[in-house]
Design a protein around this motif. Structure first.
Motif, PDB file in Angstrom:
ATOM      1  N   ASP A  16       0.824  -1.206   0.000  1.00 24.52           N
ATOM      2  CA  ASP A  16       0.000   0.000   0.000  1.00 24.52           C
ATOM      3  C   ASP A  16       0.862   1.260   0.000  1.00 24.52           C
ATOM      4  OD1 ASP A  16      -2.797   0.533  -0.296  1.00 24.52           O
ATOM      5  OD2 ASP A  16      -2.724   1.594   1.605  1.00 24.52           O
TER       6      ASP A  16
ATOM      7  N   PHE B 290       1.537   1.791  -3.486  1.00 21.07           N
ATOM      8  CA  PHE B 290       0.320   2.285  -4.127  1.00 21.07           C
ATOM      9  C   PHE B 290       0.141   3.773  -3.856  1.00 21.07           C
ATOM     10  CE2 PHE B 290      -4.114   3.538  -4.043  1.00 21.07           C
ATOM     11  CZ  PHE B 290      -4.545   3.135  -5.296  1.00 21.07           C
ATOM     12  N   VAL B 291       0.314   4.162  -2.601  1.00 17.01           N
ATOM     13  CA  VAL B 291       0.071   5.560  -2.224  1.00 17.01           C
ATOM     14  C   VAL B 291       1.045   6.497  -2.951  1.00 17.01           C
ATOM     15  CG1 VAL B 291       0.093   7.201  -0.288  1.00 17.01           C
ATOM     16  CG2 VAL B 291      -1.126   5.048  -0.076  1.00 17.01           C
TER      17      VAL B 291
ATOM     18  N   PHE C  99      -0.516   6.978  -6.081  1.00 22.63           N
ATOM     19  CA  PHE C  99      -1.777   7.694  -5.888  1.00 22.63           C
ATOM     20  C   PHE C  99      -1.538   9.208  -5.743  1.00 22.63           C
ATOM     21  CE2 PHE C  99      -5.563   8.461  -2.907  1.00 22.63           C
ATOM     22  CZ  PHE C  99      -6.477   8.504  -3.946  1.00 22.63           C
TER      23      PHE C  99
ATOM     24  N   GLU D 281      -0.057  10.767   5.263  1.00 28.48           N
ATOM     25  CA  GLU D 281      -0.212   9.320   5.128  1.00 28.48           C
ATOM     26  C   GLU D 281       1.143   8.660   4.847  1.00 28.48           C
ATOM     27  OE1 GLU D 281      -4.028   8.483   3.330  1.00 28.48           O
ATOM     28  OE2 GLU D 281      -3.073   6.901   2.165  1.00 28.48           O
TER      29      GLU D 281
ATOM     30  N   TYR E  20      -3.145  -2.017 -10.854  1.00 25.55           N
ATOM     31  CA  TYR E  20      -3.951  -0.913 -10.320  1.00 25.55           C
ATOM     32  C   TYR E  20      -3.250   0.425 -10.604  1.00 25.55           C
ATOM     33  CZ  TYR E  20      -7.405   1.036  -6.962  1.00 25.55           C
ATOM     34  OH  TYR E  20      -8.440   1.719  -6.357  1.00 25.55           O
TER      35      TYR E  20
ATOM     36  N   ILE F 244     -11.821   5.535  -4.809  1.00 23.35           N
ATOM     37  CA  ILE F 244     -10.613   4.967  -4.190  1.00 23.35           C
ATOM     38  C   ILE F 244     -10.614   5.251  -2.679  1.00 23.35           C
ATOM     39  CG2 ILE F 244      -8.085   5.156  -4.093  1.00 23.35           C
ATOM     40  CD1 ILE F 244      -8.244   5.820  -7.182  1.00 23.35           C
ATOM     41  N   GLU F 245     -10.947   6.483  -2.321  1.00 26.06           N
ATOM     42  CA  GLU F 245     -10.956   6.859  -0.904  1.00 26.06           C
ATOM     43  C   GLU F 245     -12.146   6.230  -0.171  1.00 26.06           C
ATOM     44  OE1 GLU F 245      -8.186   7.796  -0.222  1.00 26.06           O
ATOM     45  OE2 GLU F 245      -7.788   9.948  -0.431  1.00 26.06           O
TER      46      GLU F 245
ATOM     47  N   TYR G  25     -11.688   2.522   1.089  1.00 29.80           N
ATOM     48  CA  TYR G  25     -10.888   2.382   2.309  1.00 29.80           C
ATOM     49  C   TYR G  25     -11.668   2.887   3.526  1.00 29.80           C
ATOM     50  CZ  TYR G  25      -6.394   0.351   1.106  1.00 29.80           C
ATOM     51  OH  TYR G  25      -5.407  -0.540   0.774  1.00 29.80           O
TER      52      TYR G  25
ATOM     53  N   TRP H 142      -8.136   5.549   8.126  1.00 27.28           N
ATOM     54  CA  TRP H 142      -9.103   5.674   7.027  1.00 27.28           C
ATOM     55  C   TRP H 142     -10.560   5.587   7.500  1.00 27.28           C
ATOM     56  CZ3 TRP H 142      -4.494   2.881   6.167  1.00 27.28           C
ATOM     57  CH2 TRP H 142      -3.651   3.439   5.205  1.00 27.28           C
TER      58      TRP H 142
ATOM     59  N   GLU I  59      -9.620  -3.023  -6.154  1.00 24.94           N
ATOM     60  CA  GLU I  59      -9.511  -3.080  -4.689  1.00 24.94           C
ATOM     61  C   GLU I  59      -9.639  -4.530  -4.204  1.00 24.94           C
ATOM     62  OE1 GLU I  59      -8.672  -0.766  -2.516  1.00 24.94           O
ATOM     63  OE2 GLU I  59      -8.712   0.979  -3.810  1.00 24.94           O
TER      64      GLU I  59
ATOM     65  N   PHE J  55      -6.465  -6.184  -4.857  1.00 21.67           N
ATOM     66  CA  PHE J  55      -5.430  -5.689  -3.944  1.00 21.67           C
ATOM     67  C   PHE J  55      -5.511  -6.418  -2.598  1.00 21.67           C
ATOM     68  CE2 PHE J  55      -2.844  -2.766  -1.515  1.00 21.67           C
ATOM     69  CZ  PHE J  55      -1.993  -2.183  -2.442  1.00 21.67           C
TER      70      PHE J  55
HETATM   71  C1  HMH Z   1      -5.245   0.132  -2.540  1.00 21.91           C
HETATM   72  N1  HMH Z   1      -6.886   1.902  -2.140  1.00 21.91           N
HETATM   73  C2  HMH Z   1      -5.679   1.397  -1.864  1.00 21.91           C
HETATM   74  N2  HMH Z   1      -4.848   2.002  -1.010  1.00 21.91           N
HETATM   75  C3  HMH Z   1      -5.233   3.153  -0.405  1.00 21.91           C
HETATM   76  N3  HMH Z   1      -4.372   3.732   0.476  1.00 21.91           N
HETATM   77  C4  HMH Z   1      -6.506   3.708  -0.667  1.00 21.91           C
HETATM   78  C5  HMH Z   1      -7.311   3.039  -1.555  1.00 21.91           C
HETATM   79  C6  HMH Z   1      -7.021   4.967   0.005  1.00 21.91           C
HETATM   80  O1  HMH Z   1      -6.108   5.971   0.110  1.00 21.91           O
END
Ligand code: HMH
Length: 217
Positions: free
Chosen positions: A46, A49-50, A53, A86, A113, A137-138, A141, A166, A208, A211
């Motif tokens: 994650d 991922f962030v 993101f 974060e 993703y 996406i938010e 979580y 979250w 998701e 993931f």
């Molecule tokens: C996979 N989805 C994933 N990671 C995150 N941190 C969020 C959503 C929300 O920020």
């Protein structure tokens, strides 16, 4: 207020939504049975991922037309600022759990993703589509982790902080602001753009699920 488009999607795709927000990974945190190896795997992936993101969120901001309301810009900017905190949180968790981020290799579900986020960042993607994606996406979580904070949850104390990050009420309010923002701009968009946004929403839900699956293996 009349129901927005996103609310209709949530109603029309309940099963996939449930799969994304009540996944066995989340349920195992909630009932305390989680394998901490899974949690550590999720934590490292994650973080990667962030990082991707952040680029996506920055692109959402850049896509917003100059004539949108200042408050619309502020919602997205607030999201970007929250991502900075974060990332610091992930770094402090990395030492707590002994997960070394510098040697991490992204797993396939994560790569897929992140690639989708890059595709959405193409200049051809309409800003209403990326706003809807940002919200989705938010929201996943928020909805997932909030269940781990319910009074009857048996979330292990060392995982509570992650769930709180979250699942807290402030994050929920931020998700609602993103949802209203997406709805407002979707309403002004063509049917074609609305359809593209719904497809992006569905792709996010399934990403998701993948993931969480990846984190449990
Ligand atoms: C996979 N989805 C994933 N990671 C995150 N941190 C969020 C959503 C929300 O920020």
């Amino acid at each position: 207020m009349e129901d927005g488009m996103t609310k209709r999607w949530l109603g029309a795709h309940k099963e996939l939504l449930h799969a994304a927000t009540r996944h066995s990974f989340i349920l195992s945190i909630r009932d305390g049975s989680i394998d901490l190896g899974c949690f550590k795997r999720w934590l490292g992936q994650d973080y990667l991922f962030v990082r991707a993101f952040v680029r996506f969120a920055a692109n959402v901001l850049v896509k917003l037309p100059k004539d949108v309301a200042e408050t619309d810009i502020d919602v997205v900017l607030g999201g970007i600022c929250a991502l900075e905190k974060e990332i610091s949180w992930f770094r402090s968790e990395s030492s707590k759990w002994g997960v070394h981020f510098d040697t991490l290799i992204p797993q396939k579900a994560n790569e897929d993703y992140c690639r989708f986020l890059e595709e959405l960042s193409a200049s051809s993607t309409h800003y209403a589509v990326v706003l809807a994606a940002f919200w989705a996406i938010e929201m996943v979580y928020n909805d997932a982790f909030a269940t781990c904070l319910e009074t009857d949850a048996k979330t292990p104390s060392e995982l509570y902080d992650a769930c709180e990050r979250w699942g807290n009420a402030g994050f929920k309010a931020y998700c609602t602001a993103l949802q209203q923002l997406a709805d407002k701009h979707l309403q002004m968009s063509s049917i074609d753009i609305q359809g593209q946004a719904e497809q992006a929403f569905l792709k996010i839900l399934s990403s998701e699920v993948e993931f969480w699956n990846m984190s449990c293996q």
